[in-house]
Every structure is written in C-alpha cells, then in structure tokens.
Write a protein that holds these residues in place. Structure first.
Motif, PDB file in Angstrom:
ATOM      1  N   TYR A 113       0.832  -1.212   0.000  1.00 46.44           N
ATOM      2  CA  TYR A 113       0.000   0.000   0.000  1.00 46.44           C
ATOM      3  C   TYR A 113       0.863   1.258   0.000  1.00 46.44           C
ATOM      4  O   TYR A 113       0.551   2.229  -0.701  1.00 46.44           O
ATOM      5  CB  TYR A 113      -0.929   0.005   1.216  1.00 46.44           C
ATOM      6  CG  TYR A 113      -1.624   1.331   1.390  1.00 46.44           C
ATOM      7  CD1 TYR A 113      -2.659   1.705   0.540  1.00 46.44           C
ATOM      8  CD2 TYR A 113      -1.215   2.234   2.368  1.00 46.44           C
ATOM      9  CE1 TYR A 113      -3.285   2.935   0.669  1.00 46.44           C
ATOM     10  CE2 TYR A 113      -1.831   3.464   2.506  1.00 46.44           C
ATOM     11  CZ  TYR A 113      -2.869   3.812   1.652  1.00 46.44           C
ATOM     12  OH  TYR A 113      -3.473   5.029   1.779  1.00 46.44           O
ATOM     13  N   TRP A 116       2.204   1.798  -3.459  1.00 44.99           N
ATOM     14  CA  TRP A 116       1.142   2.291  -4.338  1.00 44.99           C
ATOM     15  C   TRP A 116       0.816   3.752  -4.032  1.00 44.99           C
ATOM     16  O   TRP A 116       0.609   4.559  -4.966  1.00 44.99           O
ATOM     17  CB  TRP A 116      -0.105   1.437  -4.154  1.00 44.99           C
ATOM     18  CG  TRP A 116      -1.282   1.978  -4.926  1.00 44.99           C
ATOM     19  CD1 TRP A 116      -1.598   1.727  -6.231  1.00 44.99           C
ATOM     20  CD2 TRP A 116      -2.271   2.893  -4.435  1.00 44.99           C
ATOM     21  NE1 TRP A 116      -2.733   2.423  -6.584  1.00 44.99           N
ATOM     22  CE2 TRP A 116      -3.171   3.140  -5.510  1.00 44.99           C
ATOM     23  CE3 TRP A 116      -2.495   3.501  -3.202  1.00 44.99           C
ATOM     24  CZ2 TRP A 116      -4.269   3.987  -5.375  1.00 44.99           C
ATOM     25  CZ3 TRP A 116      -3.588   4.353  -3.066  1.00 44.99           C
ATOM     26  CH2 TRP A 116      -4.462   4.595  -4.141  1.00 44.99           C
ATOM     27  N   ASN A 120       1.076   6.725  -6.598  1.00 45.97           N
ATOM     28  CA  ASN A 120      -0.127   7.467  -6.956  1.00 45.97           C
ATOM     29  C   ASN A 120       0.006   8.954  -6.660  1.00 45.97           C
ATOM     30  O   ASN A 120      -0.474   9.800  -7.414  1.00 45.97           O
ATOM     31  CB  ASN A 120      -1.322   6.889  -6.198  1.00 45.97           C
ATOM     32  CG  ASN A 120      -2.634   7.547  -6.582  1.00 45.97           C
ATOM     33  OD1 ASN A 120      -3.064   7.472  -7.723  1.00 45.97           O
ATOM     34  ND2 ASN A 120      -3.258   8.216  -5.621  1.00 45.97           N
TER      35      ASN A 120
END
Length: 604
Positions: A113, A116, A120
C-alpha cells in the motif's frame, strides 16, 4: 473439568499455495525477512518530502515506515519464538506458525500500500528510492517463507461457558500451555506456572497502557495514508496475537481480576485527553465515546434479548432534545434552565417513557415485523421533529433548524466549556466532555453488567435463544422484552443529553436511519454485530471503529457506504461472531468447534 488436547507434530513437508520449501528453510526466511524488513525501515523510501510522513531520511523511520517496522518486528519475534528459545516461548502460548503468517501478510500489505500510495501521489514507481525496493523484497521474502510453514494447530476442548470464572481461567491456561508444548517441543504438556497476583496486575496494566497508545496513535493520525496503514497493521497484528494465544491469556487474567481490569481500563481512557495539546482529536474522542456508549445500550436489546431494533437512534434524539429544551437554549419555548444533573435525568426519563410507549404495542411482534415497526418509529421521530416548527405543527423544536445555543455544562461550579489545568496538563472543552462522557459510559457498563448477570438478564438470553420455550418455562416474554426496550432507551437518553451539550445544537438530520456519517441506526446496529453481540467490550470496540473510520476516510465521499458494506460482508464471512465474541454465539456460528461439556451435562 478435564482437558482433551490432540496434537499434530510439525513436519518438514511441502509448503502451501504452490510454494515448495522445507519447513526449516521457510522458518529461516520468515524470521530473516522480518528482521531485514525492520532494518530497511531505516532507509529512505522516496526522494521527496512531498509524500506525507517524510520518508526521505536515512537512519530514522517516519510515517508509514513505523508501521512496517512494527509488522517486521512481530514477524521476526514470532519466528525466533518458533525455535523454542526459552525467553521467547511466552510470546506464542498457542503456537507461532499462524501468527507468523498473519504478521508477514500484514507487513507485505502495508508495504504494498505504501508503494502504491507513493506512486499514486508522486506519479509512478520511479519516485521510490532503493530503500523502497529493498523493503518490498524483504517483506515478500518473509511472506513466502511464512507461507511454507505446514503446522496444523492442535485441537483443544472449549471451556464450559457456565463454569465459574476460576474454572474457566484454569481451563484456558491449561489449554494454552498444552498447545505451547506441542507447538515448540512436540512433547507432553505440563501445567502452567501461576504468576503472583501482583505480576498479573502488572501485566494487565502494561497491556492497557499499550492499548491506550495504539488507540491514541489511531485517533491522532494526521493524514489518510497513515490511517489506512494503521488499520492494516493493527488488524493483522491483533489477529496474529489472537492466533498466538496472547489474547486468550490476557482474557483469562482480566476474568480473574475483573474489577482491577475495569478500573485500569477507565484510568487508561481518562489519560487520553491528557495526551492531547488541543481539542482537535479530543473532539473525535468524545464523539467516539458517545457513539460506543449508545451501541452498548443497543446491545441490551439486540445482543442480550435478540430484538432487531432499527430505530434505536431515535431514543438518542429524545434524550438530546429533552436536555436541550430544558438547559436554557434561546430556541426553547419553555424558557427554563435546569442544572445539568436534572437535564440528564429528564433526558433519560423521557427516553424511557418513549421506549415504553413504543414497545408496549409493538413488542408482541417478532423478527422482521418488529424490525419494520421500529424502523417506522425512527422515521416518525425525525419527521415529527422537522414539523414541530410553528408552521406544520406546534412551535416546539424549531423544525429543521433545531434547538441551537445549548449552553455548556456547569456542574458543581466546574465549567466544562473552559480550559482547566489538571496535574500540569491543560484540559480543554472537549477533553472535559470526554471525561464526563467517560463517567456516563462507566454507569452504562455497570448497568449492563449487573443486568446481564441478574435473573432478568438470564430471562433475556432465554428469550433470545427460543422465546416459545422460554414462555413455556414460565417467563413472561412481553414483560421481559419491554424491560429490555425501556432500559436500552434510558441508556441512549443519558448519552443523548451529553451529546446535546457537546454539539451545542440538536437537529433532526442527526437521527436518520442510514447515511455516511454516524451516529445512525444502521451504524449502531453494525457496531453491535461487528464488536460482538452480548458482550461489554465488543460494542465499545465496534462503535469506536465505526465512528473513527468514516471520519478518517472522508476522501471516499459517496463511496463510503459501498466500502462499508463490502467490509461488513467480508467480516461476516470470516468472523460472523464479531471481533470480541460471546462464547455461545461463537459455538453456534462455527459448527466445527467442539461443543462445551455443559451440553453433555444438560443432556444427562
């Protein structure tokens, strides 16, 4: 009470999920991978401080790195404990392999996470520093090693739920140590050595202090990425501790020292506002406490008595409106300003009266019919408060504008709206109300506990299990259910009276059946089911989670209810008895568990 323990020795066999590694190699990989993950948290994961938490520093973790560090450390500790090291055996009284797998998986998910989120936010994996790729590799190695462990947990006989607390404590400790010996040495179980009473109390104190730290960290997370990482780490960490047997051991200690544990829990909770320098998170804390307390009141109706009430939030509104109208609000047509102790009693009394008035004609219904009627009552209350504006009806509640300007509580000369200094700590307005609501929560817990353990509490449970059989045994089902309905409404009224003073304003839109922001009837019912029906700590934990998560994840916007529904479906599939289950409910929902000996006693 006899304890039957069947053990399955560990074997160096082929791993699961297609991973063919010997057990010894897998254990080494999991342990080393966890340790290397901890080390990699001291490296820079990204080149810019634009990502929250500043993950650019070498030699000092920041933000999400702390969470990964905790997950890696737990993986390494459980891995070392699996080698039977004498000083670490206490970490996993029920075996280490399941705990290693959960810790490794939680760590890997937190790392994934984080990668990511960095990609992002900053625009691609190119923004990862070498340390970011190193932690991905080390956490993946730890997880692959953990997946190769083929250990099957020994089967133990569940405790008899009707035994005394002392018998249950001895049974739990005996099971824990039996499994410990089987997991670590494969030998014959031996009885546990009892700790001195002062040592057990110190253990309870230390665990409560850690729980306070975890709760404070979760409430005070300053950005959503950190909170999501916290949820992942805390969820898998708790599951690992549960599989390792530490939760069961702590439960046995708190059962043995119930009063000490209760006092310690409230002392730890009272210390929360002292850790805050402003009211930003104390505000969230007091609202969490209000929501969790109302959920505990609903637990009497749903958890103990088995009545599906979909309009319970209306009783919270009755208490709030009553207290607001008699506390000196300029919008009140009564023009009275009663002291707070009188306002809160009137709020509880009004809720109780409404509970009796609504329950008397409806509690002869059962199941879905009762749920529909209570749902209708909740909507009738909200619409009525909207219409009592002097236009559509009498001028009583100021319609959709609500009763505003509710003054601060002034109890025995103590102004809850002012900042006070306690033991050198500055305690602001919401911190004052947090302590006041904590006292109300204590009252609600004592009422719940005494009621559940009384004759009427046993009648509630009998009604929940089989109303027809209970009435055949001489229980007046209607009267028993009406008492539960009235008592649950009274407890909601107590919380509502405090809520009116905390929020300054009481409006009808605060008391709907379902929306994305609690409290509402749907979230209250979900808090009881999520936490564990029929328990004290279950609704408190469930209520705290269900109030905190929507407030922390506001970026989801209109998708909050969708995500919430998906999460509930997954939870009900994996753990339908709730996070802190009632033992009877757990046995009913898991047919593979062995029934307690009380069933055979009853049959005899």
């Amino acid at each position: 009470m006899t304890t039957t323990t069947h053990t399955t020795p560990q074997t160096a066999a082929t791993g699961r999920a297609g991973i063919s590694l010997p057990e010894k190699t897998g254990r080494i990989l999991a342990t080393a991978g966890g340790a290397l993950t901890v080390i990699s948290c001291f490296l820079a994961w990204t080149w810019t401080s634009a990502f929250p938490g500043d993950l650019t520093v070498y030699g000092y973790p920041g933000g999400l790195q702390w969470l990964v560090l905790v997950g890696g450390a737990l993986t390494a500790l459980f891995g070392l404990s699996s080698y039977g090291i004498k000083g670490l055996r206490w970490i996993a009284p029920a075996g280490t392999d399941a705990a290693i797998k959960l810790c490794a998986l939680g760590t890997l998910l937190t790392v994934a996470y984080t990668a990511w989120a960095i990609s992002n936010t900053l625009g691609g994996l190119v923004n990862l520093e070498p340390g970011g790729f190193v932690v991905i590799v080390t956490s993946l190695v730890a997880y692959l090693g953990a997946r190769s462990l083929p250990f099957e947990r020994p089967v133990t006989e569940p405790a008899d739920p009707d035994d005394s607390w002392w018998d249950q404590t001895k049974h739990n400790i005996g099971n824990s140590w039996a499994v410990t010996k089987a997991a670590h040495a494969g030998g014959t179980p031996s009885p546990a050595r009892a700790l001195p009473a002062y040592a057990e109390i110190l253990v309870i104190t230390a665990v409560l202090a850690v729980a306070l730290g975890v709760f404070t960290y979760g409430v005070t997370t300053p950005y959503q990425e950190l909170f999501i990482g916290f949820l992942i780490t805390a969820g898998f960490g708790f599951a690992a501790l549960n599989k390792a047997g530490l939760v069961a051991r702590f439960t046995a200690l708190t059962t043995k020292h119930r009063n000490v544990a209760l006092v310690g829990a409230f002392v730890a909770a009272a210390a929360f506002p002292l850790t805050q320098t402003d009211d930003q998170y104390a505000t969230l804390g007091v609202n969490i406490l209000i929501f969790a307390t109302v959920a505990l009141g609903l637990n009497i109706v749903v958890g103990l008595t088995g009545l599906l009430d979909l309009g319970y939030v209306a009783f919270l509104g009755v208490g709030a409106y009553t207290a607001a109208l008699v506390s000196g609000s300029p919008n009140s047509p009564f023009g009275v300003h009663l002291p707070f102790w009188a306002a809160i009693l009137l709020g509880a009394l009004a809720s109780m009266v409404f509970g009796v008035l609504i329950g008397a004609p409806t509690l002869r219904l059962r199941g879905d019919y009762l749920a529909i009627v209570t749902l209708g009552f909740g909507e009738i209350f909200r619409i009525s408060m909207n219409n009592l504006d002097g236009v559509s009806g009498p001028d009583l509640t100021n319609g959709p504008n609500g009763v505003a300007g509710v003054p601060n509580v002034n109890l025995f000369g103590f102004d809850f709206g002012a900042t006070h200094t306690i033991a050198g700590f500055a305690v602001g307005r919401f911190a004052n109300y947090f302590l006041l609501m904590l006292l109300v929560t204590l009252i609600v817990i004592m009422v719940f506990r005494r009621s559940a353990e009384s004759r009427i509490g046993r009648a509630w449970v009998a009604i929940r299990e089989d109303e027809t059989a209970a009435e055949a045994m001489g229980i007046n089902g209607f009267r028993v259910k009406l008492i539960a309905f009235a008592l649950g409404a009274t407890l909601a009224g107590l919380a509502g009276a405090v809520q009116a003073h905390v929020n300054y304003t009481v409006t009808p839109d605060q008391y709907v059946f379902a929306n994305a922001v609690p409290p509402n009837s749907a979230f209250l019912l979900a808090a009881v089911v999520l936490g564990g029906m029929g328990t004290i700590s279950g609704p408190l934990v469930g209520g705290a989670l269900l109030f905190m998560i929507p407030n922390k994840l506001q970026f989801l916007g209109e998708y909050q209810l969708l995500v919430f529904g998906i999460a509930l479906v997954i939870l009900m599939r994996l753990r339908p008895e709730g996070l802190i289950p009632n033992r009877r409910n757990q046995l009913e929902l898991h047919k593979d568990l062995e029934a307690p000996a009380v069933l055979s006693k009853a049959g005899a």
